[in-house]
Design a protein around this motif. Sequence first.
Motif, PDB file in Angstrom:
ATOM      1  N   MET A 112       0.844  -1.198   0.000  1.00 23.71           N
ATOM      2  CA  MET A 112       0.000   0.000   0.000  1.00 23.71           C
ATOM      3  C   MET A 112       0.881   1.251   0.000  1.00 23.71           C
ATOM      4  SD  MET A 112      -2.859  -1.122   2.834  1.00 23.71           S
ATOM      5  CE  MET A 112      -3.953   0.219   2.425  1.00 23.71           C
ATOM      6  N   THR A 113       0.421   2.296  -0.656  1.00 23.17           N
ATOM      7  CA  THR A 113       1.198   3.529  -0.698  1.00 23.17           C
ATOM      8  C   THR A 113       0.607   4.531   0.274  1.00 23.17           C
ATOM      9  OG1 THR A 113      -0.176   4.339  -2.512  1.00 23.17           O
ATOM     10  CG2 THR A 113       1.855   3.192  -3.105  1.00 23.17           C
ATOM     11  N   ALA A 114       1.480   5.332   0.861  1.00 26.08           N
ATOM     12  CA  ALA A 114       1.037   6.354   1.804  1.00 26.08           C
ATOM     13  C   ALA A 114       0.764   7.644   1.042  1.00 26.08           C
ATOM     14  CB  ALA A 114       2.097   6.575   2.868  1.00 26.08           C
ATOM     15  N   ALA A 115      -0.420   8.214   1.243  1.00 34.79           N
ATOM     16  CA  ALA A 115      -0.780   9.470   0.604  1.00 34.79           C
ATOM     17  C   ALA A 115      -1.762  10.198   1.495  1.00 34.79           C
ATOM     18  CB  ALA A 115      -1.385   9.208  -0.781  1.00 34.79           C
ATOM     19  N   ALA A 116      -1.775  11.533   1.365  1.00 31.34           N
ATOM     20  CA  ALA A 116      -2.703  12.332   2.162  1.00 31.34           C
ATOM     21  C   ALA A 116      -4.133  11.856   1.913  1.00 31.34           C
ATOM     22  CB  ALA A 116      -2.560  13.805   1.798  1.00 31.34           C
ATOM     23  N   GLY A 117      -4.885  11.703   2.985  1.00 31.58           N
ATOM     24  CA  GLY A 117      -6.253  11.237   2.874  1.00 31.58           C
ATOM     25  C   GLY A 117      -6.419   9.753   3.126  1.00 31.58           C
ATOM     26  N   ARG A 118      -5.334   9.008   3.018  1.00 35.57           N
ATOM     27  CA  ARG A 118      -5.432   7.569   3.286  1.00 35.57           C
ATOM     28  C   ARG A 118      -5.732   7.329   4.766  1.00 35.57           C
ATOM     29  NH1 ARG A 118      -0.328   3.521   3.712  1.00 35.57           N
ATOM     30  NH2 ARG A 118      -1.387   2.034   5.059  1.00 35.57           N
ATOM     31  N   VAL A 119      -6.570   6.362   5.047  1.00 36.30           N
ATOM     32  CA  VAL A 119      -6.936   6.029   6.428  1.00 36.30           C
ATOM     33  C   VAL A 119      -6.225   4.738   6.825  1.00 36.30           C
ATOM     34  CG1 VAL A 119      -8.812   5.515   8.021  1.00 36.30           C
ATOM     35  CG2 VAL A 119      -9.160   7.168   6.170  1.00 36.30           C
ATOM     36  N   VAL A 120      -5.431   4.814   7.879  1.00 38.52           N
ATOM     37  CA  VAL A 120      -4.679   3.669   8.376  1.00 38.52           C
ATOM     38  C   VAL A 120      -5.496   2.985   9.463  1.00 38.52           C
ATOM     39  CG1 VAL A 120      -2.565   2.931   9.546  1.00 38.52           C
ATOM     40  CG2 VAL A 120      -2.471   4.742   7.818  1.00 38.52           C
ATOM     41  N   ALA A 121      -5.626   1.683   9.350  1.00 34.13           N
ATOM     42  CA  ALA A 121      -6.317   0.863  10.356  1.00 34.13           C
ATOM     43  C   ALA A 121      -7.758   1.327  10.574  1.00 34.13           C
ATOM     44  CB  ALA A 121      -5.551   0.861  11.676  1.00 34.13           C
ATOM     45  N   GLY A 122      -8.357   1.911   9.535  1.00 34.02           N
ATOM     46  CA  GLY A 122      -9.736   2.350   9.630  1.00 34.02           C
ATOM     47  C   GLY A 122      -9.976   3.494  10.588  1.00 34.02           C
ATOM     48  N   ARG A 123      -8.890   4.173  11.011  1.00 35.10           N
ATOM     49  CA  ARG A 123      -9.046   5.164  12.074  1.00 35.10           C
ATOM     50  C   ARG A 123      -8.204   6.412  11.886  1.00 35.10           C
ATOM     51  NH1 ARG A 123      -8.303   3.903  18.600  1.00 35.10           N
ATOM     52  NH2 ARG A 123      -8.378   6.077  19.285  1.00 35.10           N
ATOM     53  N   TYR A 124      -6.964   6.281  11.390  1.00 36.44           N
ATOM     54  CA  TYR A 124      -6.024   7.401  11.368  1.00 36.44           C
ATOM     55  C   TYR A 124      -5.884   7.931   9.944  1.00 36.44           C
ATOM     56  CZ  TYR A 124      -5.069   5.101  15.779  1.00 36.44           C
ATOM     57  OH  TYR A 124      -5.209   4.502  17.007  1.00 36.44           O
ATOM     58  N   GLU A 125      -6.408   9.134   9.709  1.00 34.64           N
ATOM     59  CA  GLU A 125      -6.388   9.722   8.371  1.00 34.64           C
ATOM     60  C   GLU A 125      -5.120  10.556   8.184  1.00 34.64           C
ATOM     61  OE1 GLU A 125      -8.942  12.904   5.705  1.00 34.64           O
ATOM     62  OE2 GLU A 125     -10.008  11.598   7.116  1.00 34.64           O
ATOM     63  N   LEU A 126      -4.269  10.138   7.246  1.00 31.82           N
ATOM     64  CA  LEU A 126      -3.005  10.830   7.014  1.00 31.82           C
ATOM     65  C   LEU A 126      -3.261  12.213   6.441  1.00 31.82           C
ATOM     66  CD1 LEU A 126      -0.839   7.952   5.474  1.00 31.82           C
ATOM     67  CD2 LEU A 126      -1.205   8.537   7.878  1.00 31.82           C
ATOM     68  N   SER A 127      -2.448  13.188   6.898  1.00 34.71           N
ATOM     69  CA  SER A 127      -2.655  14.569   6.461  1.00 34.71           C
ATOM     70  C   SER A 127      -1.426  15.139   5.774  1.00 34.71           C
ATOM     71  CB  SER A 127      -3.031  15.433   7.670  1.00 34.71           C
ATOM     72  OG  SER A 127      -3.102  16.791   7.326  1.00 34.71           O
ATOM     73  N   THR A 128      -0.313  15.278   6.521  1.00 34.55           N
ATOM     74  CA  THR A 128       0.874  15.942   5.989  1.00 34.55           C
ATOM     75  C   THR A 128       2.113  15.102   6.269  1.00 34.55           C
ATOM     76  OG1 THR A 128      -0.153  18.070   6.540  1.00 34.55           O
ATOM     77  CG2 THR A 128       2.194  18.107   5.973  1.00 34.55           C
ATOM     78  N   LEU A 129       2.922  14.879   5.252  1.00 34.94           N
ATOM     79  CA  LEU A 129       4.187  14.172   5.432  1.00 34.94           C
ATOM     80  C   LEU A 129       5.187  15.117   6.094  1.00 34.94           C
ATOM     81  CD1 LEU A 129       5.916  11.616   4.841  1.00 34.94           C
ATOM     82  CD2 LEU A 129       6.561  12.695   2.677  1.00 34.94           C
ATOM     83  N   ILE A 130       5.689  14.738   7.269  1.00 33.56           N
ATOM     84  CA  ILE A 130       6.587  15.633   7.997  1.00 33.56           C
ATOM     85  C   ILE A 130       7.990  15.054   8.158  1.00 33.56           C
ATOM     86  CG2 ILE A 130       4.802  16.846   9.260  1.00 33.56           C
ATOM     87  CD1 ILE A 130       5.299  15.029  11.642  1.00 33.56           C
ATOM     88  N   GLY A 131       8.192  13.797   7.772  1.00 29.70           N
ATOM     89  CA  GLY A 131       9.516  13.213   7.900  1.00 29.70           C
ATOM     90  C   GLY A 131       9.630  11.936   7.095  1.00 29.70           C
ATOM     91  N   GLN A 132      10.837  11.691   6.600  1.00 28.25           N
ATOM     92  CA  GLN A 132      11.070  10.476   5.828  1.00 28.25           C
ATOM     93  C   GLN A 132      12.499  10.029   6.056  1.00 28.25           C
ATOM     94  OE1 GLN A 132       9.114  10.376   2.147  1.00 28.25           O
ATOM     95  NE2 GLN A 132      10.570   9.030   1.139  1.00 28.25           N
ATOM     96  N   ASP A 185      -0.934   3.907  19.799  1.00 28.63           N
ATOM     97  CA  ASP A 185      -1.405   2.683  19.138  1.00 28.63           C
ATOM     98  C   ASP A 185      -0.282   2.146  18.261  1.00 28.63           C
ATOM     99  OD1 ASP A 185      -3.056   0.652  18.289  1.00 28.63           O
ATOM    100  OD2 ASP A 185      -4.380   1.925  17.063  1.00 28.63           O
ATOM    101  N   ALA A 186      -0.371   0.882  17.917  1.00 26.33           N
ATOM    102  CA  ALA A 186       0.598   0.252  17.024  1.00 26.33           C
ATOM    103  C   ALA A 186      -0.060  -0.960  16.398  1.00 26.33           C
ATOM    104  CB  ALA A 186       1.861  -0.158  17.780  1.00 26.33           C
ATOM    105  N   GLY A 187       0.422  -1.343  15.217  1.00 28.00           N
ATOM    106  CA  GLY A 187      -0.137  -2.523  14.570  1.00 28.00           C
ATOM    107  C   GLY A 187       0.362  -2.662  13.150  1.00 28.00           C
ATOM    108  N   SER A 188      -0.318  -3.481  12.387  1.00 22.56           N
ATOM    109  CA  SER A 188       0.072  -3.717  11.000  1.00 22.56           C
ATOM    110  C   SER A 188      -1.159  -3.667  10.114  1.00 22.56           C
ATOM    111  CB  SER A 188       0.765  -5.069  10.858  1.00 22.56           C
ATOM    112  OG  SER A 188      -0.105  -6.119  11.238  1.00 22.56           O
ATOM    113  N   GLU A 189      -0.929  -3.333   8.871  1.00 22.51           N
ATOM    114  CA  GLU A 189      -1.991  -3.297   7.871  1.00 22.51           C
ATOM    115  C   GLU A 189      -1.405  -3.871   6.593  1.00 22.51           C
ATOM    116  OE1 GLU A 189      -5.458  -0.217   7.430  1.00 22.51           O
ATOM    117  OE2 GLU A 189      -3.699   0.534   6.361  1.00 22.51           O
ATOM    118  N   GLY A 190      -1.797  -5.101   6.282  1.00 23.68           N
ATOM    119  CA  GLY A 190      -1.142  -5.790   5.189  1.00 23.68           C
ATOM    120  C   GLY A 190       0.297  -6.061   5.562  1.00 23.68           C
ATOM    121  N   GLU A 191       1.210  -5.672   4.694  1.00 24.27           N
ATOM    122  CA  GLU A 191       2.638  -5.841   4.981  1.00 24.27           C
ATOM    123  C   GLU A 191       3.234  -4.603   5.628  1.00 24.27           C
ATOM    124  OE1 GLU A 191       4.762  -7.037   1.538  1.00 24.27           O
ATOM    125  OE2 GLU A 191       4.052  -9.116   1.646  1.00 24.27           O
TER     126      GLU A 191
END
Length: 510
Positions: free
Chosen positions: A1-21, A81-87
């Motif tokens: 899965m790719t990370a992008a603004a608007g994506r919801v992780v674990a059905g709960r956490y909606e990504l907004s702004t990339l602040i570090g890589q 919180d912590a966990g996995s989503e797919g790989e």
Amino acid sequence: MTAAAGRVVAGRYELSTLIGQGGMGQVWTAYDRRLDRRVAVKLLRPDKVAGAEADELRRRFVRECRITAQVDHPGLVTVHDAGSEGEELFLVMQYVDGADLSDHLAEHDPYPWQWAVAVAAQLCAVLSAVHAVPIVHRDLKPRNVMVKQDGTVTVLDLGVASVMDADTTRLTHTGTPIGSPAYMAPEQAMGGAVGPYTDLYALGVLLHELLSGDVPFAGSTALGVLHRHLYEPPLPVRRIRPEVPEALEALVLRLLAKDPQHRPDSAQEVYEHLALLLPALGVPTGGPLDPTRPFVRPHAPWPDRARTPAPQPAPVPPAAEAAKPDVARAVDDVKRLLGEGRITQAVDVLGAILPAAAEQHGERSPVVRTLRRQYAATLMDDGQYRRALPELRRLADERAAEAGQADPQCLRHRYDAAQCLEQLGEPAAALAEYRALLPYYENQYVAGDPDLAHDVRRRIGHLLLALGDRAAAHDTLARLLHDVERVHGPGHPLAADIRRTLQWLGRMHG
């Protein structure tokens, strides 16, 4: 899965702004849909969880989640919180509002040595807690340190931390040590065993950088930097800044000793040396982000809401940076978010889209006016009265200039502003505003609204109580009770509420 603004992780956490890589993945600001709060989400990049490295990276990430969660200290970021989503693996942490130490240093040149001492002392407290687990951070550097609005320091990213009783000699699969070369102790650069002394060396590098403006060892290649850590002596900081106390220079040189045995024994020992250089109790001279404040006024409340505006949240950028923000889409997003009860996120979307809307449609356009009214109302719904107040006053002033003081919209903005003052604990200012509004609501030929007039009078009565004028409060509320019963009857809820207040006043007077 790719990370992008608007994506919801674990059905709960909606990504907004990339602040570090970094090497292990990405860090995003996000919104917790369930609790309507900002959080930080760290993701292990899918392309890194592959091949022979997959198991090792997964093990390191799981260890980070577990270790970070078990260290309890206010100077460490909280794990939610912590966990996995797919790989993909994720870690959800506290969102820290402030400036990272690298930016803080860049904005203050030269960095006051008193601030450097205060930052280092706070870091010692964190390192003492971390080392007691026992954990070695392994990657202490300014980018991993946040200075919050109240001057307290928070350490981020135990992501390369290691439990000392297992696997203390750590190399990546490429054969390079884990950590950042500019802050890496000689033993770490050699791939040798690390311990608390390794973090103390990094603290010495960080202190040297704060005091001199640069790390002690720099170079064009990582290998060249590591070689200098191993073989070159650091430049004493007083040669660059003579005003630095000799004791502080000596401490930095001890921390940067090549041999771990020549460094201080512990973070506690370093703190004791720094404590002698900390400012005395008193009144802080700085504003926000002053790291001496926790020592000058320990446990003092922050911010001082009577004088200090609430911090602005990070704006939510458009999905494509080059494209113009879609105002209409943002408005639809706000309606959806409000419908879902996600007020904090709606506030941020509105705050971010307002400048673009003003540029596209004009500052005085109906579109922007509507957005600003929604922004102020949403700030109030979110309990952010300090930020809503100036928006409401500006809206009221502009409407009054166009349509007069008696205009219903102008009056509504002033009424909301008075509520903000009330919530902010400014009863005298709120009372004055309500008293100025009352004639308009009582005048049937202007903006007559008996129910709203009754509400304003009730608020005036309660504010008079808050200001200690019981006689005036009793008179105001008694007259109000008579009018409410005349209009609505004695069984009306407002009449019952006023009677309870008057009875309480009677008991207090008796």
